[in-house]
Design an enzyme around this catalytic site. Sequence first.
Site, short mmCIF file in Angstrom:
data_model
loop_
_atom_site.label_atom_id
_atom_site.label_comp_id
_atom_site.label_asym_id
_atom_site.label_seq_id
_atom_site.Cartn_x
_atom_site.Cartn_y
_atom_site.Cartn_z
N SER A 143 37.02 37.28 35.00
CA SER A 143 35.51 37.66 35.47
C SER A 143 34.30 36.84 35.18
CB SER A 143 35.37 38.14 36.61
OG SER A 143 34.80 39.04 37.05
N TYR A 156 36.46 47.43 35.38
CA TYR A 156 37.08 46.75 35.53
C TYR A 156 36.01 45.73 34.30
CZ TYR A 156 37.50 42.53 38.44
OH TYR A 156 37.52 40.65 39.23
P1 NAD Z 1 44.97 40.24 45.23
O1 NAD Z 1 44.36 41.56 45.14
O2 NAD Z 1 45.05 38.97 45.94
O3 NAD Z 1 45.50 40.06 43.96
C1 NAD Z 1 46.33 40.66 42.90
C2 NAD Z 1 47.35 40.30 42.78
O4 NAD Z 1 47.78 41.60 41.53
C3 NAD Z 1 48.23 41.03 43.54
O5 NAD Z 1 49.28 39.75 43.67
C4 NAD Z 1 49.18 42.26 43.72
O6 NAD Z 1 50.31 42.61 44.13
C5 NAD Z 1 49.47 41.81 41.98
N1 NAD Z 1 48.89 43.53 41.44
C6 NAD Z 1 48.33 44.48 41.32
N2 NAD Z 1 48.69 45.69 40.75
C7 NAD Z 1 49.96 45.19 39.49
C8 NAD Z 1 50.99 45.62 39.32
N3 NAD Z 1 50.77 47.42 38.49
N4 NAD Z 1 52.50 44.98 38.03
C9 NAD Z 1 52.00 43.97 38.61
N5 NAD Z 1 51.03 43.09 39.84
C10 NAD Z 1 50.40 43.29 40.11
O7 NAD Z 1 43.53 40.15 44.55
P2 NAD Z 1 42.67 37.95 43.77
O8 NAD Z 1 41.34 38.46 44.02
O9 NAD Z 1 43.73 37.25 43.10
O10 NAD Z 1 43.04 38.81 41.87
C11 NAD Z 1 43.78 38.72 41.10
C12 NAD Z 1 43.05 38.25 39.85
O11 NAD Z 1 41.20 37.44 39.78
C13 NAD Z 1 42.64 39.57 39.06
O12 NAD Z 1 42.94 39.43 37.58
C14 NAD Z 1 41.48 39.92 39.91
O13 NAD Z 1 39.82 40.87 39.26
C15 NAD Z 1 40.54 38.31 39.20
N6 NAD Z 1 39.46 37.76 40.09
C16 NAD Z 1 39.23 37.74 41.39
C17 NAD Z 1 37.92 37.76 41.97
C18 NAD Z 1 37.40 37.97 43.61
O14 NAD Z 1 36.56 38.07 43.71
N7 NAD Z 1 38.45 37.89 44.19
C19 NAD Z 1 37.30 37.74 41.20
C20 NAD Z 1 36.64 37.15 39.89
C21 NAD Z 1 37.40 37.69 38.75
#
Ligand code: NAD
Length: 261
Positions: A143, A156
């Site tokens: 991130s 986080y």
């Molecule tokens: P999201 O909530 O759509 O996706 C998260 C995914 O993780 C989902 O598929 C969920 O089912 C899965 N998950 C959660 N707990 C779990 C567990 N215990 N076991 C297995 N799977 C699990 O969110 P996202 O934005 O797609 O996030 C994906 C990644 O990207 C994360 O690591 C997040 O930190 C990172 N990220 C997101 C952003 C953003 O702005 N959306 C920015 C930077 C980094």
Amino acid sequence: MALIYDLSGKTAVITGSNSGIGLGIAQQLAQAGADIVLNSFTDTDDDHALADKLAKETGVQVRYIQADMSKGDQCRRLIADAGVCDILINNAGIQHVAAIPDFPTDKWDAIIAINLSSAFHTTAIALPMMRKAGWGRVINIASAHGLTASPYKSAYIAAKHGIIGLTKTTALETAEEPITANAICPGYVLTPIVEKQIPDTMKEYNMTREEVIQNVMLKRQPSKEFATVDQMGGTAAFLCSAAADQITGTTISVDGGWTAL
Ligand code: NAD
């Protein structure tokens, strides 16, 4: 988004890929020809239907394997059950927003387990498979918060800084092999994880939803636009290409200029 990469013959395991960025990466890698293993902690008809739909749309093999990334043994079992793992995308992640004195210990533990420790466990099982196959890619979804901090996201930010450290060590341990390890650092992408933190941030800052989006989230993103899941998928596909053979142990920011500030 049209891709020029050919990943046919490769299998990608993507943790936390039944929504958001993980699913976006799965779609792009499938379009580039890779077989896909989708994952989350749930095991619903919708999860399996998602796999069937992606397989039909792209013509590659897509499996859904349930495993809870908060549990080390299930992280290891996911990779073992996949049977082959040329491309490992450590993407599963959760968030919680609170000041440090109020931050619940169980949330701290869950965030460190899912956002950081899971990648250690999956990588430990995947690397021997990659070595056997003679090729591999580890891509950790960190991130902008892996490179810089914000208040109220202690767990986080600790996890995301940690996964960048793990990425560098993975790269050094595989440096003389045809295996690379890198981290993608997204800025804000409008996925469920971001949707869920809007109400808490509204409370912390006493703001409306629009004020949180414009004055907190996109304030840090100079482009003033959310990044997209397709852009994350395209970046992952590039890291899997031959052009990225010598890119290892580094971070690629897809954050509209956030970390340039
Ligand atoms: P999201 O909530 O759509 O996706 C998260 C995914 O993780 C989902 O598929 C969920 O089912 C899965 N998950 C959660 N707990 C779990 C567990 N215990 N076991 C297995 N799977 C699990 O969110 P996202 O934005 O797609 O996030 C994906 C990644 O990207 C994360 O690591 C997040 O930190 C990172 N990220 C997101 C952003 C953003 O702005 N959306 C920015 C930077 C980094």
